[in-house]
Design a protein around this motif. Structure first.
Motif, mmCIF file in Angstrom:
data_model
loop_
_atom_site.group_PDB
_atom_site.id
_atom_site.type_symbol
_atom_site.label_atom_id
_atom_site.label_comp_id
_atom_site.label_asym_id
_atom_site.label_seq_id
_atom_site.Cartn_x
_atom_site.Cartn_y
_atom_site.Cartn_z
ATOM 1 N N ALA A 101 0.848 -1.196 0.000
ATOM 2 C CA ALA A 101 0.000 0.000 0.000
ATOM 3 C C ALA A 101 0.883 1.244 0.000
ATOM 4 C CB ALA A 101 -0.907 -0.006 1.226
ATOM 5 N N PHE A 102 0.393 2.294 -0.631
ATOM 6 C CA PHE A 102 1.020 3.612 -0.493
ATOM 7 C C PHE A 102 0.081 4.428 0.374
ATOM 8 C CE2 PHE A 102 2.766 2.274 -4.651
ATOM 9 C CZ PHE A 102 4.114 2.352 -4.342
ATOM 10 N N GLY A 103 0.420 4.586 1.640
ATOM 11 C CA GLY A 103 -0.487 5.264 2.555
ATOM 12 C C GLY A 103 -1.774 4.465 2.671
ATOM 13 N N ASP A 104 -2.879 5.123 2.339
ATOM 14 C CA ASP A 104 -4.171 4.442 2.437
ATOM 15 C C ASP A 104 -4.501 3.650 1.182
ATOM 16 O OD1 ASP A 104 -4.644 5.372 4.919
ATOM 17 O OD2 ASP A 104 -5.789 7.151 4.280
ATOM 18 N N LEU A 105 -3.747 3.915 0.127
ATOM 19 C CA LEU A 105 -4.062 3.299 -1.159
ATOM 20 C C LEU A 105 -3.440 1.917 -1.271
ATOM 21 C CD1 LEU A 105 -5.343 3.885 -3.994
ATOM 22 C CD2 LEU A 105 -3.030 4.519 -4.696
ATOM 23 N N GLU A 106 -4.264 0.899 -1.256
ATOM 24 C CA GLU A 106 -3.762 -0.459 -1.413
ATOM 25 C C GLU A 106 -3.559 -0.732 -2.885
ATOM 26 O OE1 GLU A 106 -6.099 -3.567 0.329
ATOM 27 O OE2 GLU A 106 -4.303 -4.617 0.954
ATOM 28 N N PRO B 2 -5.100 -2.466 -17.027
ATOM 29 C CA PRO B 2 -5.325 -1.019 -17.089
ATOM 30 C C PRO B 2 -4.307 -0.223 -16.264
ATOM 31 C CG PRO B 2 -7.051 -2.118 -15.829
ATOM 32 C CD PRO B 2 -6.231 -3.186 -16.444
ATOM 33 N N SER B 3 -4.212 1.040 -16.571
ATOM 34 C CA SER B 3 -3.302 1.936 -15.864
ATOM 35 C C SER B 3 -3.699 2.012 -14.390
ATOM 36 C CB SER B 3 -3.384 3.325 -16.499
ATOM 37 O OG SER B 3 -2.535 4.199 -15.837
ATOM 38 N N GLY B 4 -2.684 1.954 -13.522
ATOM 39 C CA GLY B 4 -2.953 2.051 -12.093
ATOM 40 C C GLY B 4 -3.317 0.723 -11.442
ATOM 41 N N SER B 5 -3.255 -0.364 -12.206
ATOM 42 C CA SER B 5 -3.652 -1.655 -11.645
ATOM 43 C C SER B 5 -2.556 -2.289 -10.790
ATOM 44 C CB SER B 5 -4.066 -2.607 -12.760
ATOM 45 O OG SER B 5 -3.024 -2.741 -13.699
ATOM 46 N N GLY B 6 -1.355 -1.695 -10.806
ATOM 47 C CA GLY B 6 -0.282 -2.181 -9.932
ATOM 48 C C GLY B 6 0.806 -2.969 -10.641
ATOM 49 N N LYS B 7 0.849 -2.897 -11.968
ATOM 50 C CA LYS B 7 1.833 -3.675 -12.731
ATOM 51 C C LYS B 7 3.264 -3.254 -12.376
ATOM 52 C CE LYS B 7 0.186 -2.255 -16.723
ATOM 53 N NZ LYS B 7 -0.851 -1.293 -16.287
ATOM 54 N N SER B 8 3.495 -1.948 -12.419
ATOM 55 C CA SER B 8 4.842 -1.466 -12.089
ATOM 56 C C SER B 8 5.191 -1.785 -10.647
ATOM 57 C CB SER B 8 4.942 0.042 -12.301
ATOM 58 O OG SER B 8 4.713 0.356 -13.644
ATOM 59 N N THR B 9 4.239 -1.586 -9.759
ATOM 60 C CA THR B 9 4.502 -1.823 -8.344
ATOM 61 C C THR B 9 4.875 -3.283 -8.099
ATOM 62 O OG1 THR B 9 2.890 -0.100 -7.860
ATOM 63 C CG2 THR B 9 3.590 -1.473 -6.020
ATOM 64 N N ASP C 208 9.686 -2.954 -17.540
ATOM 65 C CA ASP C 208 8.494 -2.164 -17.219
ATOM 66 C C ASP C 208 8.172 -1.239 -18.384
ATOM 67 O OD1 ASP C 208 6.343 -0.997 -16.067
ATOM 68 O OD2 ASP C 208 7.422 0.002 -14.447
ATOM 69 N N GLU C 209 7.251 -1.655 -19.202
ATOM 70 C CA GLU C 209 6.850 -0.896 -20.384
ATOM 71 C C GLU C 209 8.052 -0.364 -21.163
ATOM 72 O OE1 GLU C 209 3.546 1.620 -20.193
ATOM 73 O OE2 GLU C 209 2.791 0.831 -18.290
ATOM 74 N N PRO C 210 8.857 -1.270 -21.689
ATOM 75 C CA PRO C 210 10.118 -0.839 -22.324
ATOM 76 C C PRO C 210 9.928 0.006 -23.576
ATOM 77 C CG PRO C 210 9.709 -3.173 -22.738
ATOM 78 C CD PRO C 210 8.700 -2.733 -21.724
HETATM 79 N N1 LIG Z 1 5.409 6.005 -4.922
HETATM 80 C C1 LIG Z 1 4.055 6.049 -4.926
HETATM 81 N N2 LIG Z 1 3.401 6.752 -3.994
HETATM 82 C C2 LIG Z 1 2.043 6.774 -3.974
HETATM 83 N N3 LIG Z 1 1.274 6.137 -4.847
HETATM 84 C C3 LIG Z 1 1.876 5.420 -5.806
HETATM 85 C C4 LIG Z 1 3.299 5.326 -5.897
HETATM 86 N N4 LIG Z 1 3.606 4.541 -6.940
HETATM 87 C C5 LIG Z 1 2.437 4.155 -7.484
HETATM 88 N N5 LIG Z 1 1.399 4.671 -6.806
HETATM 89 C C6 LIG Z 1 -0.026 4.426 -7.094
HETATM 90 O O1 LIG Z 1 -0.239 3.031 -7.102
HETATM 91 C C7 LIG Z 1 -1.159 2.674 -8.112
HETATM 92 C C8 LIG Z 1 -0.555 1.603 -8.975
HETATM 93 O O2 LIG Z 1 0.540 2.168 -9.673
HETATM 94 P P1 LIG Z 1 1.407 1.357 -10.713
HETATM 95 O O3 LIG Z 1 2.440 2.304 -11.203
HETATM 96 O O4 LIG Z 1 1.869 0.087 -10.132
HETATM 97 O O5 LIG Z 1 0.342 1.053 -11.855
HETATM 98 P P2 LIG Z 1 0.575 0.484 -13.309
HETATM 99 O O6 LIG Z 1 -0.295 -0.686 -13.449
HETATM 100 O O7 LIG Z 1 2.020 0.293 -13.550
HETATM 101 O O8 LIG Z 1 0.010 1.646 -14.210
HETATM 102 P P3 LIG Z 1 0.553 2.228 -15.608
HETATM 103 O O9 LIG Z 1 0.023 1.334 -16.683
HETATM 104 O O10 LIG Z 1 -0.060 3.587 -15.685
HETATM 105 O O11 LIG Z 1 2.045 2.253 -15.556
HETATM 106 C C9 LIG Z 1 -1.526 3.950 -8.846
HETATM 107 O O12 LIG Z 1 -2.754 4.389 -8.355
HETATM 108 C C10 LIG Z 1 -0.428 4.891 -8.476
HETATM 109 O O13 LIG Z 1 -0.907 6.203 -8.439
#
Ligand SMILES: Nc1ncnc2c1ncn2[C@@H]1O[C@H](COP(=O)(O)OP(=O)(O)OP(=O)(O)O)[C@@H](O)[C@H]1O
Ligand SMILES: [Mg+2]
Lengths: 217, 254
Positions: free
Chosen positions: B15-20, B40-47, B175-177
């Motif tokens: 989680a980032f703060g309250d955002l899981e 989709p964007s924001g689904s957590g792939k990069s994380t 990560d999205e090369p």
């Molecule tokens: N360092 C951070 N601090 C706070 N929130 C973050 C941080 N990194 C990512 N997030 C949030 O976590 C969620 C998932 O982000 P992530 O980058 O993993 O998504 P993604 O699937 O890679 O999206 P994209 O396709 O846009 O790259 C998003 O809502 C993003 O705003």
């Protein structure tokens, strides 16, 4: 007014150059490493270091350099009996501490301007924090801080003139002596030309450095 | 231990703060696997990718890299693993970023030999020889002494791939090369990744290039809102996904 008179006064004023130049180099020699350490402290993860450095830089940058010179020379011996510097050392110490604070802020800004991706790339390649700082972050920082460091150096050349208040025989004081003795302003013009020349050298030096770093970006 | 997985993820949460952002990820990667991650964007792939290589520290779950934990939860408590130990274990992984993150003050070759000489302590001559071979592999021998600012996006990314390969990772994370590249430069980067696939390099690739994902991967993972919604062979996932959401997503992409 004749040539011989000008040559003579110039010679006398130039004698003050050695003090000015000595102060200039001493200040840079010590305040740059001080600023470097200060910046490392300010960007480190140790919170206590941040507080100490914040205290140092805000006091130094928030008060006049002239006041600081007075404080170190006249004030310190009153607070701590026995802690007395001679006039030049008092001036040099003040300048080093003062410029160290400005360089701390400049270097800190430079370090923090480097993209986070540079740290991440280094981390995934297995580099330690020290290796990342020394090999990746700081070399890029140097290039970015060159313009503000050049500015500080130019200011420093001019700031050295403040030491007249302690009666140190620098360029300005020597020219002032002739002005008082002969009721002519030409010594001031000569002093101005000498400062200009010194700053010209400083500018050229930094231009060359910047050119060397311009091979990338 | 021949049947040991390259990566094993169990109940990963972040989680980032309250955002899981990651809500319980299970994942197994074996030698030679090529896995695409879409969603989709924001689904957590990069994380997810960043957690695997410890650029993010997750709060719950277990991550094993070739059997060695970099994150381990026992009875609701994370075991302490020292940073040095984590860094050592993560050396099995390499990562390629969307934004390349090349060192601007170093030439292409210097970028590649930096970590081998400084971290792996490979003798410089040997590192240079390897580096030149890698440059050749990504088709950039002529850019050996060029600074990144004089390279195109595609060339930068190929140098970045060579730089990651120089540390001989067992697994490469992408990560999205190609997301930062002009369309006409995408192909050359995908080509390099395809060549790695042909050599059976183990890879996890986050991508928006659906045709490429279909072509290159053994398995595709669809992520949605911090979870793996479906994990399947590309033929299955792209043609007949279990979840209607995936169909909607794919229709929009293609
Ligand atoms: N360092 C951070 N601090 C706070 N929130 C973050 C941080 N990194 C990512 N997030 C949030 O976590 C969620 C998932 O982000 P992530 O980058 O993993 O998504 P993604 O699937 O890679 O999206 P994209 O396709 O846009 O790259 C998003 O809502 C993003 O705003
Ligand atoms: Mg992403």
């Amino acid at each position: 007014m004749n040539i011989e008179y000008l040559v003579q006064s110039t010679g006398y004023i130039l004698q003050g150059c050695s003090v000015t130049i000595k102060l200039f180099f001493l200040t840079l020699l010590f305040s740059m490493p001080l600023g470097f350490l200060g910046a490392m402290a300010k960007t480190s993860r140790v919170k206590t270091l941040h507080i100490i450095m914040e205290f140092y830089t805000s006091i130094v940058r928030g008060t006049p350099l002239l006041l600081q010179i007075f404080f170190v020379y006249y004030g310190l011996p009153l607070i701590i009996p026995g802690l007395r510097f001679d006039r030049f050392n008092a001036a040099a110490l003040t300048f080093i501490l003062n410029y160290g604070a400005y360089f701390t802020e400049i270097f800190r800004g430079g370090i923090q301007s480097i993209e986070k991706g540079q740290y991440e790339a280094s981390k995934v390649l297995g580099m330690s924090y020290q290796q990342t700082m020394l090999r990746i972050i700081l070399p890029q920082t140097i290039k970015r801080v060159l313009p503000p460091v050049a500015n500080e150096s130019i200011t420093l050349v001019k700031d050295t003139a403040l030491v007249v208040v302690l009666g140190i025989g620098d360029i300005l004081r020597n020219s002032k002596e002739i002005v008082a003795r002969d009721f002519t302003i030409s010594p001031f013009v000569i002093a101005a030309l000498i400062y200009l020349l010194m700053n010209y050298v400083v500018v050229i030096f930094f231009k060359n450095l910047e050119k060397r770093y311009a091979v990338y970006e | 231990m021949n049947n040991q997985h390259m990566i094993e993820v169990d109940g990963l949460r972040k989680a980032f703060g309250d955002l899981e952002v990651l809500k319980g990820i299970d994942l197994v990667v074996d030698r030679g696997d090529i896995i695409s991650v879409i969603g989709p964007s924001g689904s957590g792939k990069s994380t997810l990718l960043r957690s695997l290589i410890h650029l993010e520290k997750a709060e719950h779950g277990t991550i094993l890299i070739e059997g060695a934990p970099i994150l381990e939860e026992r009875g609701n408590k994370l075991t302490h693993i020292s940073e040095t130990e984590i860094r050592k274990r993560c050396k099995k992984l390499g990562m390629v970023f969307q934004g390349f993150n090349l060192y601007p003050h170093k030439t292409a070759l210097e970028n590649i030999i930096e970590a081998p000489t400084v971290v792996a302590k490979v003798p410089k001559a040997e590192a240079i020889k390897n580096g030149e071979e890698l440059l050749q592999k990504v088709g950039l021998s002529d850019k050996r002494d060029t600074y990144p600012c004089f390279l195109s996006g595609g060339q930068k990314q190929r140098v970045a791939i060579a730089r990651a390969l120089a540390m001989n990772p067992d697994i490469l994370l992408f990560d999205e090369p190609t997301s930062a590249l002009d369309p006409e430069l995408i192909g050359e980067v995908l080509q390099v990744i395809k060549e790695l696939a042909a050599e059976h390099m183990t890879m996890i690739i986050v991508t928006h290039e659906m045709t490429f994902a279909k072509e290159v991967s053994d398995r595709v993972i669809f992520m949605d809102e911090g979870k793996i919604l479906e994990e399947a062979h590309p033929d299955k996932l792209f043609n007949d996904p279990d979840h209607p959401r995936i169909k909607t997503f794919l229709d929009k992409m293609l």
